[in-house]
Design an enzyme around this catalytic site. Sequence first.
Site, PDB file in Angstrom:
ATOM      1  N   GLY A   1      26.038 -76.722-111.522  1.00 31.70           N
ATOM      2  CA  GLY A   1      24.736 -77.361-111.420  1.00 31.70           C
ATOM      3  C   GLY A   1      23.825 -76.719-110.400  1.00 31.70           C
ATOM      4  O   GLY A   1      24.276 -76.126-109.433  1.00 31.70           O
TER       5      GLY A   1
ATOM      6  N   ASP B   1      37.908 -76.893-103.784  1.00 34.42           N
ATOM      7  CA  ASP B   1      37.586 -75.799-104.678  1.00 34.42           C
ATOM      8  C   ASP B   1      38.824 -75.521-105.525  1.00 34.42           C
ATOM      9  O   ASP B   1      39.899 -75.280-104.985  1.00 34.42           O
ATOM     10  CB  ASP B   1      37.238 -74.578-103.832  1.00 34.42           C
TER      11      ASP B   1
END
Lengths: 515, 515
Positions: B182, B270
């Site tokens: 995004g 992550d």
Amino acid sequence: MPVGPKATHHALRLRRLGIDTHQEAVVYMRADCDVCRAEGLMAQARVGVSLGRQSIIATLHHINGDLLRPDEAGLSEVAWLALRAHDGDVISVQHPPTLDSLSHVRSKVYGNSLDNAAFAAIMGDVAAGRYDDVHLASFVTACAGANLRRDEVIGLTKAMIDVGDRIDWGRSPIADKHCIGGLPGNRTSPIVVAIVAASGVTIPKTSSRAITSPSGTADTMETLAPVDLDEVAMRKVVDREGGCVVWGGAVRLSPADDILIRVERALDLDSEGQLVASVLSKKAAAGATHLVLDVPVGPTAKARTQQAAEGLGERLLDVAQILGIAAKILVTDGAQPVGRGIGPALEARDVLAVLRNDLAAPADLRARALRIAGALLELTASAKPGTGEAAATAILECGGAWRKFQAICEAQGGMRVPGRARHTHGITAASAGWIKSIDNRLLSRAAKVAGAPDDKTAGLELHVRLGEPVQRGQPLFTLHSETRGELAYALDYVIPRPGIIQIEPLDIVRGNARP
Amino acid sequence: MPVGPKATHHALRLRRLGIDTHQEAVVYMRADCDVCRAEGLMAQARVGVSLGRQSIIATLHHINGDLLRPDEAGLSEVAWLALRAHDGDVISVQHPPTLDSLSHVRSKVYGNSLDNAAFAAIMGDVAAGRYDDVHLASFVTACAGANLRRDEVIGLTKAMIDVGDRIDWGRSPIADKHCIGGLPGNRTSPIVVAIVAASGVTIPKTSSRAITSPSGTADTMETLAPVDLDEVAMRKVVDREGGCVVWGGAVRLSPADDILIRVERALDLDSEGQLVASVLSKKAAAGATHLVLDVPVGPTAKARTQQAAEGLGERLLDVAQILGIAAKILVTDGAQPVGRGIGPALEARDVLAVLRNDLAAPADLRARALRIAGALLELTASAKPGTGEAAATAILECGGAWRKFQAICEAQGGMRVPGRARHTHGITAASAGWIKSIDNRLLSRAAKVAGAPDDKTAGLELHVRLGEPVQRGQPLFTLHSETRGELAYALDYVIPRPGIIQIEPLDIVRGNARP
């Protein structure tokens, strides 16, 4: 940039809803209240809640109906107690401070090692209740298995000690004992404390209530004397009698441990580093200088093999030494429950039988207690090497331990007689044979289903030991419950599980015996 | 063993309490009710709750007060909906089935690799809502970083596809696009869908609502047309117009992904493997055969460097190929927001400006959409290599894309005009200089504080781009809010954070320019 109007102060009036979420702090607010609208607070957000000088981090649950007015808020019971709230008190709610220590957790997840400062930051946030379940589970997972190096275990242990209180007894030795992983009925502590204190060595024992087991030492002891003593009351008992057996929850020793343990159990992860940090942080915080650790070995124990127990023992000794604690490991048999009773009052009866030198006292409980007490007497140099167990036996047999135990109970607030359950039901052998195995976990669960530890008298009495021969119809164990409903429920649990106690038919035994 | 009386059936009558816990299923029961007493159910226990043929796993919260009678139970709103409950319905409550798949999670925690069957078991339990936050966080943590091997990523992706629905369009190619991580304002999807559908290629786009961002594609599209279409309604639109832009939540595509994403975001871990599985499971389940992936690179983007973006791209291409999806990666500039608007309606205005070929349309949004559409036209062989972008531009400039977009909106239920916020406030440059940096995350947060995405018209309009010169007092961005309170709150957020848009003084720029 220009200065705009100030955001309003977010105050809400408290209403007690009586919702018990166990350890999870929850704040209930109307979704359409000014605070939620202005701050954009979604359900399940973490928020800071302040009342006077107290403040906590809580999970937000939205109320859509009329349980609360828009200017009201509710709290889960644990949050209500933490904020010392009263109906009508005004709380303020805001976004919580950012959790900077999560960057260390992420670093650990990526395989890096953490230093002492990182563990201190994490444990500080954990002890302050700033981690939610997701954060806690991630930390516990990242440190599980063999993922903590030696210096990390030391750093974690020290951080856990530092974020809580630490009792300074102002003298040495301070004796203590601990059993790793637990074993049903292994209620040696009251006996060991009585013997060691009677010998003149200080032994202030803090113990836990059951978390997943049918009884903790504190639950059993509570059927014999009050255990909810704060540090001042505990000191009085120890100053007078040289020992105590109290609940550790009223003292804030290694509070991060209590928070982590709940998550570790939910995940059932094996983590030697976290186990070492958990045990030793509690003991160091309690002021122990001399510590005997009982490590049972068995198929359903924490340590499954002798080798595993010895490896764990070495790690414990190593870190204990760094903390300045003289420790000794006793690797013991953990194949079956200890004594006869499982459940608070039933275990207390075993303890009393040993202390009073009853002929019918469970020999295994007595032998284990004497071994631990003897090791502590030697470790604290109040008995010469090789003579500790004999010295402990002498103190027990002469009645010194029993007198000391009664004195300790009186000092803690008065001795009690453990009760008896109103309903019992015997479970009998379906066939003749030898007792081949006893499943500690299933047996513990059966005792819990029968009502332990909430019902003090509930649980079960075990009538057989491994390797014993039994006849068909001979009692294996007796369930004890306070209500007929719980007894029925316990039977429903036990009957489809013959594996709780496995009986090997006699012919197979004979067959095996022939080469 | 003898047969005891049967335990009673544990039935409770439902009362709607209206407590919204977001995604967490909670059942509220009196601590002193028969069920809790008989089953020994503590607060925070996981329990199975059944109503008719529906059943869920929920977390137990105890009620101590008079919110409920002992024969009543309440449910959190998400649990109420899942069980399709009505006031007065009778639920039954029992211990949940054991979670056998947790042994695979533990195995992963200990460093072992998991096979396809293990991932299938875990995803099955996750999709069924049987994992609580502690379990989910442990799984996500164990699979984070580089902890998933190639075959594990494939196994996880396939498992995530298999536990949900999968749409079969009965034809090929089916085009799709996705932006990784995004970027505020990067609302290319409605434009790409209009161009690709106008060219005759089928592109049934399912999109998400905002989770942590100020707007998801579904939120923006909803200001232009209805998006809550189920699979039947969606098929009708696609059969008629060759494309759609609908909310994916009404279709059950990779439902485990929605559950895992919430926990992954809370941990901010992550995890390339989980990212690949998340993106490709959704696309495969939606029936995509040809996929263009937009991977923005920037200091606050998912991929921080060109190298990281290319590495991620390779992994995505590899797994896509195994799933039978022809994919192409576009590594794009993610240093600053795209277009001018951030927030549902403000982004929709940018989209309309591009589709209508307004001279004032944001050039960056237009260029990005054309690049993606061009790549899709080439990938689906409806344009020759090297000619896709020109073909897309032609479709946009001739008005074909705009006509197709209006037709799609009509087919989805009727085109709408995005609204305008009632209150705005300009933020101006405190000093003259060059725009040195724009913090995408802080800017997104400001748009959220102003009310986006719940208030469709709220958010902000950005007036500057990186590297542009500005005068003191020149507008940097304008906040948009539905209420004065939210505007004030957004200003309180923005004013102490000049780092949202950093301006480098002109003299320093000149100084740097000199060698």
